[in-house]
Design an enzyme around this catalytic site. Structure first.
Site, mmCIF file in Angstrom:
data_model
loop_
_atom_site.group_PDB
_atom_site.id
_atom_site.type_symbol
_atom_site.label_atom_id
_atom_site.label_comp_id
_atom_site.label_asym_id
_atom_site.label_seq_id
_atom_site.Cartn_x
_atom_site.Cartn_y
_atom_site.Cartn_z
ATOM 1 N N LYS A 153 -8.762 -9.689 17.222
ATOM 2 C CA LYS A 153 -10.130 -9.989 16.795
ATOM 3 C C LYS A 153 -10.290 -11.488 16.565
ATOM 4 C CE LYS A 153 -12.587 -10.430 13.166
ATOM 5 N NZ LYS A 153 -13.565 -11.354 13.752
ATOM 6 N N GLU A 228 -1.315 -15.817 6.970
ATOM 7 C CA GLU A 228 -1.263 -17.285 7.116
ATOM 8 C C GLU A 228 -2.577 -17.793 6.560
ATOM 9 O OE1 GLU A 228 1.315 -18.773 8.059
ATOM 10 O OE2 GLU A 228 2.433 -17.416 9.355
ATOM 11 N N CYS A 262 -5.353 -25.909 8.545
ATOM 12 C CA CYS A 262 -4.710 -25.387 7.324
ATOM 13 C C CYS A 262 -3.585 -26.306 6.862
ATOM 14 C CB CYS A 262 -4.191 -23.988 7.579
ATOM 15 S SG CYS A 262 -3.144 -23.907 9.033
ATOM 16 N N GLU A 353 -9.289 -26.314 -0.993
ATOM 17 C CA GLU A 353 -9.183 -26.637 0.427
ATOM 18 C C GLU A 353 -10.580 -27.022 0.934
ATOM 19 O OE1 GLU A 353 -8.534 -23.399 3.230
ATOM 20 O OE2 GLU A 353 -7.042 -24.645 4.232
#
Ligand code: NAD
Length: 451
Positions: A153, A228, A262, A353
């Site tokens: 996906k 992750e 990331c 983040e």
């Protein structure tokens, strides 16, 4: 419901797609389930040959795939080419790994104890929008190498490269049903994959927030998960570092992919004794980052992925004075300038983040202080250490709670080395031989030699 896919550099639509719902998700899982017995039974050398063919087709279509990725994500074309190059390397690597991931014989009285690495069955692979094809390949290649079938996906914003890959999978001769690409909303088809009783594992890359939902949803069926997730990595610059090199490299460690990475080293920790000298050089190097049309060969940074994301990134610097704010094109596109702010580790911009081109520069006193600040975050994905003292480099690398570190470099990802996070950056490892463990179960079989 249709899905309109935009080019973030122009805000123009580039595709209209039908979105899958729960029913289509169930059908995709059923196709993958039906294909599983035959796929796991394919002889290792043949499975390897099919993966190698796919790697070859990715190479042959590299320019086309790079252009799809560049248009859909707003990535500079040069970077997109590098990413597609990695995708073919990933399929080559796992083609070679098919028959190198084997069990053991273990001393046992009265017979032989053996272990086997069995595939899991149908795996659900959920991918974010920042490195769509790359991250899909990190999951798909080891999953297929071990003998699993997959439902992949892609993120709603960036499904185009995965759709093209699915065509190349068939062209390579990998049977129908082994790889199924499902374009649809995370909260609908993603969640269905997480809950589906016939899906044995979810390989997920995305935000820590959605990672939590995946972990919760997987609990019901005791599904395996690899997560992750996000990061807030430190780029630690000691006074004995090669400051010129460290400063020249630092912009790309945080502004690459417009900061939507990331592993972005978005906290730049600098020893007080060299703080001013480093900051001057870092600002100079950032001024030279070429921002603009992703199709231009010399562009180094493109736009953000969406208007909504741009708003979120902007919220981190609203009202915060910046040491540097770069320029962006005035044309349409979700542009955001390279931004450097001086901060402490308590600022919101240093704690969360940002996932945009914003660097927080933070001073530290000494080695112990650097380690304390680097670890003062719920995340633990990546980071860099710049020093000429080898013993210090190793000491600090061992002390930082992160899964992927580099010394005097800012790289995080290699095909052959394990990649993944500590703490709330997730668990499980992708890439290298380690990824195969996440797509297989160890089975122990005892064979009696008596009688
Ligand atoms: P996201 O978490 O919003 O979405 C990731 C994927 O999950 C998408 O495909 C989305 O459709 C799907 N999803 C959304 N809701 C879901 C649900 N309830 N159930 C199942 N699936 C669902 O992340 P994003 O905005 O696409 O990507 C950015 C994030 O990804 C950042 O936090 C970034 O740090 C992280 N990321 C991590 C890594 C890594 O390897 N650690 C790599 C790249 C990106």
């Amino acid at each position: 419901m249709t899905l309109t896919v935009l080019n973030p550099a122009t805000e123009e639509p580039i595709a209209e797609l039908e979105q899958a719902g729960v029913e289509e998700a169930d059908e995709a899982v059923a196709r993958a389930r039906a294909a599983y017995p035959a796929w796991r039974a394919v002889a290792p050398a043949d499975r390897a040959r099919l993966l190698r063919r796919l790697a070859g087709l990715v190479e042959e279509h590299a320019e086309e795939l790079a252009r799809i990725e560049s248009e859909n994500v707003g990535k500079p074309i040069a970077g997109a080419r590098g990413e597609v190059g990695m995708v073919s390397q990933v399929f080559h690597f796992y083609a070679g790994a098919v028959d190198k991931h084997f069990g053991e014989t273990i001393p046992a009285a009265g017979g032989a104890a053996l272990t086997f690495r069995e595939p899991l069955g149908v795996v659900g692979l959920i991918v974010p929008w920042n490195f769509p094809l790359n991250i899909a390949s990190w999951k798909l290649a080891p999953a297929l190498a071990v003998g699993n079938t997959a439902v992949l996906k892609p993120a709603e914003l960036t499904p185009l490269s995965a759709m093209r890959l699915a065509e190349l999978v068939l062209e390579a001769g990998i049977p129908e049903g082994v790889v199924n690409v499902l374009v649809g909303k995370g909260s609908v088809v993603g969640q269905r994959l997480v809950e589906h009783p016939d899906v044995a594992k979810i390989g997920f890359t995305g935000s820590t927030e959605v990672g939590r939902l995946v972990m919760k949803g997987a609990a019901e069926t005791i599904k395996r998960v690899t997560l992750e997730l996000g990061g807030k990595s430190a780029n630690v610059i000691f006074e004995d570092a090669d400051l010129e090199r460290a400063a020249a490299a630092a912009p790309y460690a945080v502004f690459d992919n417009a900061g939507q990475d990331c592993c972005a080293r978005s906290r730049v920790l600098v020893q007080k004794s060299v703080y001013d000298r480093f900051l001057d050089r870092f600002v100079d190097a950032t001024r030279r980052v070429k921002v603009g049309d992703p199709a231009d060969e010399s562009t180094e940074m493109g736009p953000l992925i969406s208007a909504e994301h741009r708003e979120k990134v902007g919220s981190y610097v609203d009202g915060v004075s910046s040491a540097f704010r770069g320029e962006v094109p005035e044309s349409a596109g979700f542009w955001f300038p390279c931004t450097i702010v001086e901060a402490t580790n308590d600022y919101r911009v240093a704690r969360e983040e940002v996932f945009g081109p914003v660097a927080a520069v933070i001073p530290f006193e000494d080695e112990a202080d650097a380690i304390r600040i680097a670890n003062d975050t719920p995340y633990g994905l990546s980071g860099s250490i710049w020093t000429r003292d080898g013993a210090r480099a190793l000491r600090v690398a061992r002390a930082i709670d992160a899964g992927v570190l580099s010394v005097n470099a800012n790289t995080s990802v290699r095909v052959q080395t394990p990649f993944g996070g500590f703490k709330q950056s997730g668990f499980g490892r992708e890439l290298g031989m380690h990824a195969l463990d996440g797509y297989s179960e160890v089975k122990s079989v005892f064979v009696s030699t008596e009688g």
